[in-house]
Scaffold this motif. Structure first.
Motif, PDB file in Angstrom:
ATOM      1  N   LYS A 199       0.804  -1.224   0.000  1.00  0.00           N
ATOM      2  CA  LYS A 199       0.000   0.000   0.000  1.00  0.00           C
ATOM      3  C   LYS A 199       0.834   1.270   0.000  1.00  0.00           C
ATOM      4  N   VAL A 200       2.109   1.178   0.370  1.00  0.00           N
ATOM      5  CA  VAL A 200       2.968   2.356   0.421  1.00  0.00           C
ATOM      6  C   VAL A 200       3.403   2.725  -0.997  1.00  0.00           C
ATOM      7  N   LYS A 201       3.066   3.941  -1.423  1.00  0.00           N
ATOM      8  CA  LYS A 201       3.399   4.412  -2.770  1.00  0.00           C
ATOM      9  C   LYS A 201       4.320   5.623  -2.680  1.00  0.00           C
ATOM     10  N   ASP A 202       5.051   5.891  -3.765  1.00  0.00           N
ATOM     11  CA  ASP A 202       5.913   7.074  -3.796  1.00  0.00           C
ATOM     12  C   ASP A 202       5.225   8.229  -4.527  1.00  0.00           C
ATOM     13  N   TYR A 203       3.907   8.191  -4.553  1.00  0.00           N
ATOM     14  CA  TYR A 203       3.114   9.254  -5.159  1.00  0.00           C
ATOM     15  C   TYR A 203       1.758   9.289  -4.459  1.00  0.00           C
ATOM     16  N   LEU A 204       0.963  10.291  -4.763  1.00  0.00           N
ATOM     17  CA  LEU A 204      -0.355  10.444  -4.160  1.00  0.00           C
ATOM     18  C   LEU A 204      -1.402   9.790  -5.057  1.00  0.00           C
ATOM     19  N   THR A 205      -2.080   8.782  -4.534  1.00  0.00           N
ATOM     20  CA  THR A 205      -3.164   8.159  -5.284  1.00  0.00           C
ATOM     21  C   THR A 205      -4.381   9.090  -5.258  1.00  0.00           C
ATOM     22  N   GLU A 206      -5.352   8.827  -6.112  1.00  0.00           N
ATOM     23  CA  GLU A 206      -6.533   9.678  -6.155  1.00  0.00           C
ATOM     24  C   GLU A 206      -7.309   9.666  -4.830  1.00  0.00           C
ATOM     25  N   PRO A 207      -7.521   8.494  -4.188  1.00  0.00           N
ATOM     26  CA  PRO A 207      -8.202   8.521  -2.887  1.00  0.00           C
ATOM     27  C   PRO A 207      -7.438   9.319  -1.828  1.00  0.00           C
ATOM     28  N   VAL A 243       6.429  19.820  -0.172  1.00  0.00           N
ATOM     29  CA  VAL A 243       6.831  18.473   0.215  1.00  0.00           C
ATOM     30  C   VAL A 243       6.910  17.597  -1.038  1.00  0.00           C
ATOM     31  N   GLU A 244       8.084  17.062  -1.309  1.00  0.00           N
ATOM     32  CA  GLU A 244       8.240  16.072  -2.374  1.00  0.00           C
ATOM     33  C   GLU A 244       7.945  14.698  -1.769  1.00  0.00           C
ATOM     34  N   VAL A 245       6.897  14.061  -2.237  1.00  0.00           N
ATOM     35  CA  VAL A 245       6.405  12.825  -1.630  1.00  0.00           C
ATOM     36  C   VAL A 245       7.365  11.672  -1.912  1.00  0.00           C
ATOM     37  N   GLU A 246       7.789  11.002  -0.840  1.00  0.00           N
ATOM     38  CA  GLU A 246       8.572   9.772  -0.948  1.00  0.00           C
ATOM     39  C   GLU A 246       7.738   8.554  -0.570  1.00  0.00           C
ATOM     40  N   GLU A 247       6.801   8.740   0.369  1.00  0.00           N
ATOM     41  CA  GLU A 247       5.887   7.674   0.772  1.00  0.00           C
ATOM     42  C   GLU A 247       4.524   8.284   1.075  1.00  0.00           C
ATOM     43  N   ASP A 265       0.946  14.815  -8.478  1.00  0.00           N
ATOM     44  CA  ASP A 265       0.981  13.498  -7.833  1.00  0.00           C
ATOM     45  C   ASP A 265       2.136  13.326  -6.855  1.00  0.00           C
ATOM     46  N   ARG A 266       3.119  14.208  -6.923  1.00  0.00           N
ATOM     47  CA  ARG A 266       4.320  14.023  -6.098  1.00  0.00           C
ATOM     48  C   ARG A 266       4.619  15.201  -5.177  1.00  0.00           C
ATOM     49  N   HIS A 267       3.786  16.244  -5.190  1.00  0.00           N
ATOM     50  CA  HIS A 267       4.134  17.437  -4.417  1.00  0.00           C
ATOM     51  C   HIS A 267       2.922  18.039  -3.711  1.00  0.00           C
ATOM     52  N   LEU A 268       3.150  18.441  -2.447  1.00  0.00           N
ATOM     53  CA  LEU A 268       2.165  19.156  -1.649  1.00  0.00           C
ATOM     54  C   LEU A 268       2.732  20.515  -1.257  1.00  0.00           C
ATOM     55  N   LEU A 269       1.851  21.487  -1.111  1.00  0.00           N
ATOM     56  CA  LEU A 269       2.243  22.815  -0.658  1.00  0.00           C
ATOM     57  C   LEU A 269       1.517  23.113   0.641  1.00  0.00           C
ATOM     58  N   LEU A 270       2.299  23.374   1.696  1.00  0.00           N
ATOM     59  CA  LEU A 270       1.750  23.633   3.026  1.00  0.00           C
ATOM     60  C   LEU A 270       2.113  25.050   3.460  1.00  0.00           C
ATOM     61  N   PRO A 271       1.127  25.971   3.489  1.00  0.00           N
ATOM     62  CA  PRO A 271       1.410  27.336   3.933  1.00  0.00           C
ATOM     63  C   PRO A 271       1.651  27.398   5.436  1.00  0.00           C
ATOM     64  N   ASP A 272       2.404  28.405   5.863  1.00  0.00           N
ATOM     65  CA  ASP A 272       2.691  28.598   7.285  1.00  0.00           C
ATOM     66  C   ASP A 272       2.142  29.949   7.711  1.00  0.00           C
ATOM     67  N   VAL A 273       1.240  29.929   8.695  1.00  0.00           N
ATOM     68  CA  VAL A 273       0.645  31.182   9.160  1.00  0.00           C
ATOM     69  C   VAL A 273       1.439  31.718  10.344  1.00  0.00           C
ATOM     70  N   ALA A 274       1.300  33.001  10.566  1.00  0.00           N
ATOM     71  CA  ALA A 274       1.986  33.643  11.692  1.00  0.00           C
ATOM     72  C   ALA A 274       1.576  32.963  12.991  1.00  0.00           C
ATOM     73  N   GLY A 275       2.582  32.580  13.795  1.00  0.00           N
ATOM     74  CA  GLY A 275       2.299  31.861  15.032  1.00  0.00           C
ATOM     75  C   GLY A 275       3.108  32.389  16.193  1.00  0.00           C
ATOM     76  N   ASN A 276       3.726  31.447  16.937  1.00  0.00           N
ATOM     77  CA  ASN A 276       4.421  31.848  18.165  1.00  0.00           C
ATOM     78  C   ASN A 276       5.856  32.319  17.931  1.00  0.00           C
TER      79      ASN A 276
END
Length: 198
Positions: free
Chosen positions: A26-34, A150-154, A73-84
């Motif tokens: 089940k571990v993939k090096d990309y993002l499946t549709e589900p 994030v470059e997806v490895e798993e 399929d291989r990349h996510l973008l996670l924004p960072d909001v002002a915090g502590n």
């Protein structure tokens, strides 16, 4: 021996047994549709990082569903909001680009796990992706100041056992907790009575 079988050959599997084939594959090096669909609906994740010495940190991240952008399929973008302004995660990622993410959806006991390598990106780079300059926050919208790609490895799903055992989404338990008014981090210490033994 196939790569998945090699990865499962260790002292723990030698002692306790190997996972079944469905779990091994089940571990993939990309993002499946589900998995993409799950991430798109998730308002909350936990991000795990460590510094160059292996000292770890886990940080909660939240927003409206879809606050984590799926680039492909291989990349996510996670924004960072002002915090502590402690920047524990970012200091770690600056020294060690490996990251682990666990995505949750309220009421669903399965979770999605993503491991990969990060690139820290500036506010200007986020503008190119048309990322909003602020994100919803109940206490007032917060400015988005930077982010990570994030470059997806798993990527894979995790079974519901832990959340089911904990009763994390149990509506009755949640209602009882809220009605009780108890909060372990907001307990006011009762002063000792005058003359009480120390």
């Amino acid at each position: 021996m196939e790569e998945s079988e090699t990865a499962c050959d260790n002292r723990f599997t030698q002692t306790f047994g190997v996972p079944i084939e469905r779990v091994r594959t089940k571990v993939k090096d990309y993002l499946t549709e589900p998995i993409k669909a799950f991430i798109a609906e998730s308002p909350f994740l936990v991000m795990s990082t460590s510094d160059s010495q292996g000292r770890c940190d886990a940080s909660p991240k939240g927003g409206k569903p879809g606050f984590v952008r799926i680039l492909d399929d291989r990349h996510l973008l996670l924004p960072d909001v002002a915090g502590n302004r402690l920047f524990q995660s970012y200091l770690n990622m600056d020294a060690n680009p490996h990251v682990g993410l666990i995505f949750l959806i309220p009421g669903i006991s399965e979770v999605v796990r993503v491991n990969g390598r990060v690139t820290i990106v500036s506010r200007e780079a986020l503008d190119h992706q048309e990322v909003e300059r602020s994100m919803y926050n109940p206490d007032g919208d917060r400015a988005v100041q930077q982010g990570i790609v994030v470059e997806v490895e798993e990527s894979y799903t995790h079974c519901p056992r832990a959340l089911n055992f904990s009763g994390l989404w149990d509506i009755e338990a949640i209602r009882e907790q809220k009605d009780s008014g108890c909060h372990p981090l907001r307990v006011t210490a009762v002063p000792a009575a005058p003359g009480a033994a120390g």
